[in-house]
Each structure stands twice: as C-alpha cells, then as structure tokens.
Write a protein that holds these residues in place. Structure first.
Motif, PDB file in Angstrom:
ATOM      1  N   GLY A   1       0.924  -1.000   0.057  1.00  0.00           N
ATOM      2  CA  GLY A   1      -0.122  -0.073  -0.015  1.00  0.00           C
ATOM      3  C   GLY A   1       0.822   1.153   0.052  1.00  0.00           C
ATOM      4  N   GLU A   2       0.102   2.273   0.110  1.00  0.00           N
ATOM      5  CA  GLU A   2       0.825   3.845   0.376  1.00  0.00           C
ATOM      6  C   GLU A   2       0.158   4.350   1.383  1.00  0.00           C
ATOM      7  N   SER A   3       0.992   5.163   2.424  1.00  0.00           N
ATOM      8  CA  SER A   3       0.599   5.810   3.444  1.00  0.00           C
ATOM      9  C   SER A   3       0.601   7.296   3.109  1.00  0.00           C
ATOM     10  N   VAL A   4      -0.413   7.891   3.267  1.00  0.00           N
ATOM     11  CA  VAL A   4      -0.275   9.556   2.716  1.00  0.00           C
ATOM     12  C   VAL A   4       0.422  10.034   3.958  1.00  0.00           C
ATOM     13  N   ILE A   5       1.214  11.164   3.431  1.00  0.00           N
ATOM     14  CA  ILE A   5       2.141  12.111   4.482  1.00  0.00           C
ATOM     15  C   ILE A   5       1.477  13.352   4.611  1.00  0.00           C
ATOM     16  N   ILE A   6       1.039  14.125   3.202  1.00  0.00           N
ATOM     17  CA  ILE A   6       0.639  15.386   3.281  1.00  0.00           C
ATOM     18  C   ILE A   6      -0.024  15.578   1.998  1.00  0.00           C
ATOM     19  N   ILE A   7      -1.352  16.364   1.940  1.00  0.00           N
ATOM     20  CA  ILE A   7      -2.033  16.931   0.840  1.00  0.00           C
ATOM     21  C   ILE A   7      -2.052  18.215   0.834  1.00  0.00           C
ATOM     22  N   THR A   8      -2.101  18.979  -0.161  1.00  0.00           N
ATOM     23  CA  THR A   8      -2.056  20.627  -0.428  1.00  0.00           C
ATOM     24  C   THR A   8      -2.711  20.832  -1.623  1.00  0.00           C
ATOM     25  N   ASN A   9      -3.475  21.943  -1.663  1.00  0.00           N
ATOM     26  CA  ASN A   9      -4.053  22.689  -2.775  1.00  0.00           C
ATOM     27  C   ASN A   9      -3.324  23.735  -3.147  1.00  0.00           C
ATOM     28  N   GLY A  10      -2.115  23.894  -2.731  1.00  0.00           N
ATOM     29  CA  GLY A  10      -1.441  25.200  -2.982  1.00  0.00           C
ATOM     30  C   GLY A  10      -1.528  26.311  -1.846  1.00  0.00           C
ATOM     31  N   MET A  11      -2.762  26.525  -1.284  1.00  0.00           N
ATOM     32  CA  MET A  11      -3.085  27.355  -0.146  1.00  0.00           C
ATOM     33  C   MET A  11      -2.878  26.772   1.214  1.00  0.00           C
ATOM     34  N   TYR A  12      -3.642  25.778   1.349  1.00  0.00           N
ATOM     35  CA  TYR A  12      -3.633  25.025   2.759  1.00  0.00           C
ATOM     36  C   TYR A  12      -3.004  23.389   2.272  1.00  0.00           C
ATOM     37  N   HIS A  13      -2.559  23.173   3.418  1.00  0.00           N
ATOM     38  CA  HIS A  13      -2.146  21.724   3.629  1.00  0.00           C
ATOM     39  C   HIS A  13      -2.684  20.809   4.933  1.00  0.00           C
ATOM     40  N   LYS A  14      -2.568  19.512   4.895  1.00  0.00           N
ATOM     41  CA  LYS A  14      -2.844  18.889   5.811  1.00  0.00           C
ATOM     42  C   LYS A  14      -1.872  17.574   5.973  1.00  0.00           C
ATOM     43  N   ASN A  15      -1.422  17.476   7.364  1.00  0.00           N
ATOM     44  CA  ASN A  15      -0.347  16.306   7.442  1.00  0.00           C
ATOM     45  C   ASN A  15      -0.937  15.222   8.059  1.00  0.00           C
ATOM     46  N   TYR A  16      -0.557  13.894   7.563  1.00  0.00           N
ATOM     47  CA  TYR A  16      -1.165  12.693   8.021  1.00  0.00           C
ATOM     48  C   TYR A  16      -0.187  11.799   8.577  1.00  0.00           C
ATOM     49  N   GLY A  17      -0.511  10.943   9.518  1.00  0.00           N
ATOM     50  CA  GLY A  17       0.255   9.829   9.888  1.00  0.00           C
ATOM     51  C   GLY A  17       1.660  10.034  10.867  1.00  0.00           C
ATOM     52  N   PRO A  18       2.219   8.980  10.906  1.00  0.00           N
ATOM     53  CA  PRO A  18       3.481   9.142  11.857  1.00  0.00           C
ATOM     54  C   PRO A  18       4.486  10.164  11.335  1.00  0.00           C
ATOM     55  N   LEU A  19       4.610  10.295  10.146  1.00  0.00           N
ATOM     56  CA  LEU A  19       5.686  11.140   9.648  1.00  0.00           C
ATOM     57  C   LEU A  19       5.139  12.710  10.089  1.00  0.00           C
ATOM     58  N   SER A  20       3.967  12.748  10.216  1.00  0.00           N
ATOM     59  CA  SER A  20       3.241  14.345  10.343  1.00  0.00           C
ATOM     60  C   SER A  20       4.175  15.445  10.971  1.00  0.00           C
ATOM     61  N   PRO A  21       4.756  15.163  12.220  1.00  0.00           N
ATOM     62  CA  PRO A  21       5.308  16.169  13.107  1.00  0.00           C
ATOM     63  C   PRO A  21       6.778  16.488  12.491  1.00  0.00           C
ATOM     64  N   ARG A  22       7.143  15.768  11.395  1.00  0.00           N
ATOM     65  CA  ARG A  22       8.512  15.987  10.887  1.00  0.00           C
ATOM     66  C   ARG A  22       8.614  16.374   9.431  1.00  0.00           C
ATOM     67  N   VAL A  23       7.423  16.490   8.864  1.00  0.00           N
ATOM     68  CA  VAL A  23       7.273  16.980   7.404  1.00  0.00           C
ATOM     69  C   VAL A  23       6.734  18.155   7.255  1.00  0.00           C
ATOM     70  N   ARG A  24       7.274  18.960   6.254  1.00  0.00           N
ATOM     71  CA  ARG A  24       6.495  20.124   5.772  1.00  0.00           C
ATOM     72  C   ARG A  24       6.883  20.342   4.450  1.00  0.00           C
ATOM     73  N   LEU A  25       6.221  21.354   3.563  1.00  0.00           N
ATOM     74  CA  LEU A  25       6.201  21.533   2.174  1.00  0.00           C
ATOM     75  C   LEU A  25       7.235  22.742   2.239  1.00  0.00           C
ATOM     76  N   ARG A  26       8.271  22.474   1.296  1.00  0.00           N
ATOM     77  CA  ARG A  26       9.166  23.512   1.229  1.00  0.00           C
ATOM     78  C   ARG A  26       8.786  24.771   0.704  1.00  0.00           C
ATOM     79  N   HIS A  27       8.186  24.749  -0.294  1.00  0.00           N
ATOM     80  CA  HIS A  27       7.302  25.741  -0.554  1.00  0.00           C
ATOM     81  C   HIS A  27       8.035  27.290  -1.057  1.00  0.00           C
ATOM     82  N   SER A  28       9.360  26.907  -1.748  1.00  0.00           N
ATOM     83  CA  SER A  28      10.066  28.072  -1.824  1.00  0.00           C
ATOM     84  C   SER A  28       9.784  29.074  -3.023  1.00  0.00           C
ATOM     85  N   HIS A  29       8.682  28.627  -3.732  1.00  0.00           N
ATOM     86  CA  HIS A  29       8.094  29.474  -4.672  1.00  0.00           C
ATOM     87  C   HIS A  29       6.801  28.756  -5.235  1.00  0.00           C
ATOM     88  N   ARG A  30       5.911  29.596  -5.886  1.00  0.00           N
ATOM     89  CA  ARG A  30       4.502  28.989  -6.024  1.00  0.00           C
ATOM     90  C   ARG A  30       4.405  27.776  -6.707  1.00  0.00           C
TER      91      ARG A  30
END
Length: 323
Positions: A61-90
């Motif tokens: 399977g696959e486990s979801v880590i993060i979902i974004t629509n460009g404006m907002y994002h949501k983190n999931y699962g055990p990696l959640s506290p340690r991940v973010r989107l870099r988002h250095s440009h749009r």
C-alpha cells in the motif's frame, strides 16, 4: 484518447504535463539530517491537489503523508510532526523531512491530482549507513522474525532492507549465518565461497532462503544503522559488566549499544584496540586501520569477543553520550 490508451498498454507511462521529472530520483541523506524530496510543477492547473505518500512494500500500500491545494495543507500519519512543504516558490511542492529516522528509508510518491487527470513522480530516500549481523548471547539461529526486528531496534538500528544488505555485500560483508531482513525474507552474503557456506562451487552473492515463517522459523538478524546523534568513547579498566555500566553512568553516559559502536566506527572512524563491554553484554572493539597486533585481520571492522561471563574483569567499556 485512443492513442493514449494504446501507449499505456504498451507500458510506457503517460507524459508528465504538470510535474517536472526529478533530476536525481534518489536523495541521499543520513539519520538526524534534513532531507528534501523535490517535486516542482511547471504550471499550475485550475483546481489541483498534490498528495505525497510513502510506498509501503510490506503491505502493498501507500501511506499518505501530506495533501496540499497550494493554499492549505494537511499532514497525516506518523511522519506528520517531521514533514513540511518546502514551498520556496509558487510552483514548489517539494517535501522536507526533518530529523531523518531509520524508518524513513524507502520510496515516496508525489502525485498531482487534477480532476480526471493525475500524474506522479517517484523518489527514493536513501540513508547512508552500515549493516551488521546480530545474534543473541544464547547462540545462532534463535530469532523468529518479530524477535529479530525487536533485537535490531534494541541495538539502535532496524532490520536491513534487501537493498541495504546488497550494498553491504558489495562493500565487503561476508557472513556465513543466514539472517532475517525487513521484508521477512532470509539471506546471507558471501564473498569468499567456502565449504561450510554452501560449498566452493557456488558463486559469491547474497544467497537467499526466500520468505520464511515469521513465527516458527529461526535465524540471526541483519541490522542497519546510520549516523549517530551523539558520541561513543572508551573507558579503560579491568571492569566486570556491572562496573562497566556504573563507569559510564558516572560520566553521565550509558553503555553503548552495538548499533552505536558500528555507527561510531563507520561515521566517526572510531579505532581502538581494546575490547570493551557493550549494553547487550557482548565485548567488541572497532578497527578502522587494521594492524598486526589488533586481531591481525586485514580488513577494517568491528571485532567481537562474543558474550563473556559478566563477572570477568578483563575489559574496559564503550559509553555513549547523546547530543
């Protein structure tokens, strides 16, 4: 379009419309570091989401880590506290993992979901590290799969993946006892073919016993560890096991685990000719520059005196102090 259907049947993936192909599909890192898995859009569709997931071969399977629509994002699962989107440009949907852990090794997928069309790229996070064989004090072939997994974790490591074991074999790991790895299969890596190890006629390689019964079958373990969050050092003395533990505690440290000694040997070039107690009751010493009076073996490595009587007052101890 019919043409597109024919293309996918032939097995060539549909061309990426929005996602850029990664320049390097493998990202190299080590435990404790910060790693970024690149995923960049060449254009922004009207309504879209980007979904990052980790491919889990164990349960297909696959486990979801993060979902974004460009404006907002949501983190999931055990990696959640340690991940973010870099988002250095749009156009940037790259995933940054902080304080990389051993279990972060593996394949990740960045998927653009855009109405009916979706497309994705795959990236591999590869931890630099070291693989070591492990057996308990009561001898060889004592672990079922779950015990092997726990034993590696207790030694500041985890069961190696097949890729990690294979790489260790190419770097010189030559071991005659079969051991469990992470996916529940059993292997042993041989460089010098010899009689007790399947005979001289078999070619060198990672020999495999295939998948075994995780409850009933018993083997050793192949553990993997990466860079150390701290330091290993040696205390001289003629100490029994209990005194060795006390000596480390007196310095505000703890007895080193096997994985910590291997890590210090691999990443900090720890090189000592003195056998020292470790937390599991074994006595070992790390050699980076082989020399005649240090066991006489030609290759660098962590040597073992096995598990002597805990009353013996012959050895010093290796201590670990965390950062």
């Amino acid at each position: 379009e019919p043409g597109w259907v024919i293309e996918t049947i032939r097995g060539s993936p549909p061309r990426l419309q929005y996602l850029l192909e990664p320049l390097h599909p493998t990202v190299h890192t080590q435990r404790g570091a910060m790693a970024t898995l690149p995923c960049v859009l060449r254009a922004l569709p009207h309504n879209y989401r980007v979904k990052w997931s980790k491919v889990e071969p164990a349960n297909y399977g696959e486990s979801v880590i993060i979902i974004t629509n460009g404006m907002y994002h949501k983190n999931y699962g055990p990696l959640s506290p340690r991940v973010r989107l870099r988002h250095s440009h749009r156009y940037d949907a790259s995933l940054t993992i902080t304080d990389v852990a051993l279990e972060d090794e593996g394949r990740y997928r960045c998927q653009l979901v855009n109405g009916l069309e979706d497309e994705s790229i795959s990236l591999t996070l590869h931890l630099e590290g070291v693989v070591f064989p492990y057996q308990p004090s009561n001898g060889r072939y004592k672990f079922n799969y779950h015990e092997a997994k726990r034993a590696c974790e207790q030694q500041d490591s985890r069961l190696a993946t097949y890729q990690q074991l294979y790489k260790a074999w190419t770097e010189g790991l030559d071991w005659c006892n079969a051991g469990w790895i992470l996916d529940g299969t059993v292997h042993y890596p041989i460089i010098n073919s010899r009689e007790p190890c399947g005979g001289r006629l078999l070619l060198p390689g990672v020999r495999t016993y295939g998948a075994r019964d995780k409850q009933k079958d018993r083997f050793d373990a192949f553990c993997f560890t990466s860079a150390l969050q701290g330091q290993v050092y040696f205390i001289r003395g003629h100490l029994n096991f209990k005194e060795a533990g006390q000596a480390c505690r007196n310095h505000g440290a703890a007895m080193a685990k096997v994985g910590q000694l291997y890590s210090a040997w691999k990443f900090s070039q720890l090189d000592r000719c003195d056998g020292g107690w470790l937390a599991d009751g074994s006595v070992r010493y790390p050699i980076t520059t082989p020399r005649q009076r240090c066991g006489g073996l030609p290759d660098p490595g962590v040597r073992s005196f096995g598990f002597p009587s805990k009353e013996m007052r012959t050895y010093g101890t290796y201590c670990f102090v965390g950062k």
